[in-house]
Motif scaffolding. Structure first.
Motif, PDB file in Angstrom:
ATOM      1  N   TYR A 106       0.836  -1.202   0.000  1.00  0.00           N
ATOM      2  CA  TYR A 106       0.000   0.000   0.000  1.00  0.00           C
ATOM      3  C   TYR A 106       0.873   1.256   0.000  1.00  0.00           C
ATOM      4  N   LEU A 107       1.942   1.246   0.784  1.00  0.00           N
ATOM      5  CA  LEU A 107       2.867   2.381   0.780  1.00  0.00           C
ATOM      6  C   LEU A 107       3.456   2.583  -0.621  1.00  0.00           C
ATOM      7  N   ALA A 108       3.829   1.484  -1.275  1.00  0.00           N
ATOM      8  CA  ALA A 108       4.386   1.581  -2.629  1.00  0.00           C
ATOM      9  C   ALA A 108       3.373   2.173  -3.604  1.00  0.00           C
ATOM     10  N   GLN A 109       2.108   1.784  -3.452  1.00  0.00           N
ATOM     11  CA  GLN A 109       1.058   2.324  -4.313  1.00  0.00           C
ATOM     12  C   GLN A 109       0.887   3.821  -4.100  1.00  0.00           C
ATOM     13  N   LEU A 110       1.054   4.262  -2.856  1.00  0.00           N
ATOM     14  CA  LEU A 110       0.912   5.683  -2.538  1.00  0.00           C
ATOM     15  C   LEU A 110       2.048   6.523  -3.129  1.00  0.00           C
ATOM     16  N   SER A 111       3.126   5.874  -3.543  1.00  0.00           N
ATOM     17  CA  SER A 111       4.234   6.624  -4.153  1.00  0.00           C
ATOM     18  C   SER A 111       3.807   7.280  -5.459  1.00  0.00           C
ATOM     19  N   GLY A 112       2.750   6.726  -6.084  1.00  0.00           N
ATOM     20  CA  GLY A 112       2.275   7.245  -7.363  1.00  0.00           C
ATOM     21  C   GLY A 112       3.095   6.766  -8.546  1.00  0.00           C
ATOM     22  N   ASN A 113       4.122   5.959  -8.273  1.00  0.00           N
ATOM     23  CA  ASN A 113       4.978   5.424  -9.335  1.00  0.00           C
ATOM     24  C   ASN A 113       4.575   3.973  -9.598  1.00  0.00           C
ATOM     25  N   VAL A 114       3.881   3.752 -10.695  1.00  0.00           N
ATOM     26  CA  VAL A 114       3.336   2.421 -10.992  1.00  0.00           C
ATOM     27  C   VAL A 114       4.436   1.374 -11.126  1.00  0.00           C
ATOM     28  N   ARG A 115       5.525   1.733 -11.775  1.00  0.00           N
ATOM     29  CA  ARG A 115       6.615   0.778 -11.969  1.00  0.00           C
ATOM     30  C   ARG A 115       7.262   0.407 -10.636  1.00  0.00           C
ATOM     31  N   LEU A 116       7.376   1.371  -9.765  1.00  0.00           N
ATOM     32  CA  LEU A 116       7.934   1.107  -8.444  1.00  0.00           C
ATOM     33  C   LEU A 116       7.023   0.166  -7.657  1.00  0.00           C
ATOM     34  N   SER A 117       5.726   0.418  -7.746  1.00  0.00           N
ATOM     35  CA  SER A 117       4.750  -0.446  -7.082  1.00  0.00           C
ATOM     36  C   SER A 117       4.805  -1.862  -7.643  1.00  0.00           C
ATOM     37  N   ASN A 118       4.963  -1.967  -8.965  1.00  0.00           N
ATOM     38  CA  ASN A 118       5.057  -3.293  -9.596  1.00  0.00           C
ATOM     39  C   ASN A 118       6.310  -4.041  -9.140  1.00  0.00           C
ATOM     40  N   LEU A 119       7.411  -3.319  -8.979  1.00  0.00           N
ATOM     41  CA  LEU A 119       8.640  -3.949  -8.484  1.00  0.00           C
ATOM     42  C   LEU A 119       8.426  -4.509  -7.086  1.00  0.00           C
ATOM     43  N   MET A 120       7.706  -3.756  -6.261  1.00  0.00           N
ATOM     44  CA  MET A 120       7.417  -4.225  -4.903  1.00  0.00           C
ATOM     45  C   MET A 120       6.561  -5.492  -4.948  1.00  0.00           C
TER      46      MET A 120
END
Length: 216
Positions: free
Chosen positions: A138-152
């Motif tokens: 959820y924190l990764a999703q809040l970053s607003g960076n989709v690729r970063l969230s996908n890496l997580m």
């Protein structure tokens, strides 16, 4: 416009997910041999989808097939841990750097709700780890960076696998909650540097717990 019809999840994929989760939750232990007949009986399906799921499991590094000996669950090596932890430090440091300037009070409330759920699951190792995954994703999703969230998302299964091992350390679940609380406090203060410090401390202590329990 042409679209393919949505197909129900195959038995092969169901077998893959079920066996993978059993490995992550250590219902099937590292080094243990997989028997198709036993797995098919436990899953209530034929041996064919179980057999077809093995190459998928091997491709993702969950099992290793040894000619004339069988298929074994992979062990967690120190190198595996170090590589994933290195990636996690980089990802989550960037996550807090990106989310803090944009986070809303409502989103902070939801972080605290996830934390509250996790605190109630302190006696259930697998549910505790699953909620821990929800917290960090959820924190990764809040970053607003989709690729970063996908890496997580990509490393989340390995993090759960390692996390189950980490919770073998005395009071590790209580320490995890304290570390999450410190991170939440830093986020509420919108303090990027303090949040980075909190998340790195959490990751480093998790690493220590995993490596300590690899030797048990």
């Amino acid at each position: 416009m042409n679209l393919s019809k949505v197909k129900p999840i195959s038995l092969k994929q169901q077998a893959f997910e079920s066996i993978k989760n059993a490995i992550i939750e250590q219902s099937i232990l590292p080094g243990e041999i997989l028997y198709e007949r036993q797995l098919s009986e436990m899953l209530g399906i034929s041996r064919t989808p179980v057999r077809e799921s093995i190459p998928l499991l091997e491709l993702e590094g969950w099992v290793k097939s040894v000619p004339r000996k069988g298929t074994f669950v992979c062990n967690i090596s120190e190198k595996d841990v170090e590589e994933v932890i290195q990636i996690r430090r980089a990802i989550e440091s960037l996550v807090v750097e990106l989310l803090i300037p944009a986070i809303s009070d409502k989103e902070i409330e939801h972080i605290e709700e996830i934390y509250g759920i996790q605190a109630q699951l302190i006696q259930d190792k697998n549910k505790f780890i699953n909620t821990d995954k929800d917290f960090h994703i959820y924190l990764a999703q809040l970053s607003g960076n989709v690729r970063l969230s996908n890496l997580m998302q990509t490393i989340s299964d390995q993090l759960r696998w390692f996390g189950v091992r980490a919770l073998g350390a005395p009071d590790r679940n209580e320490h995890t909650l304290k570390e999450h609380a410190a991170l939440i406090d830093a986020i509420k203060m919108r303090d990027i540097e303090e949040a980075k410090k909190a998340v790195i401390t959490h990751i480093n202590r998790t690493r220590e717990a995993i490596l300590k329990n690899l030797q048990l």
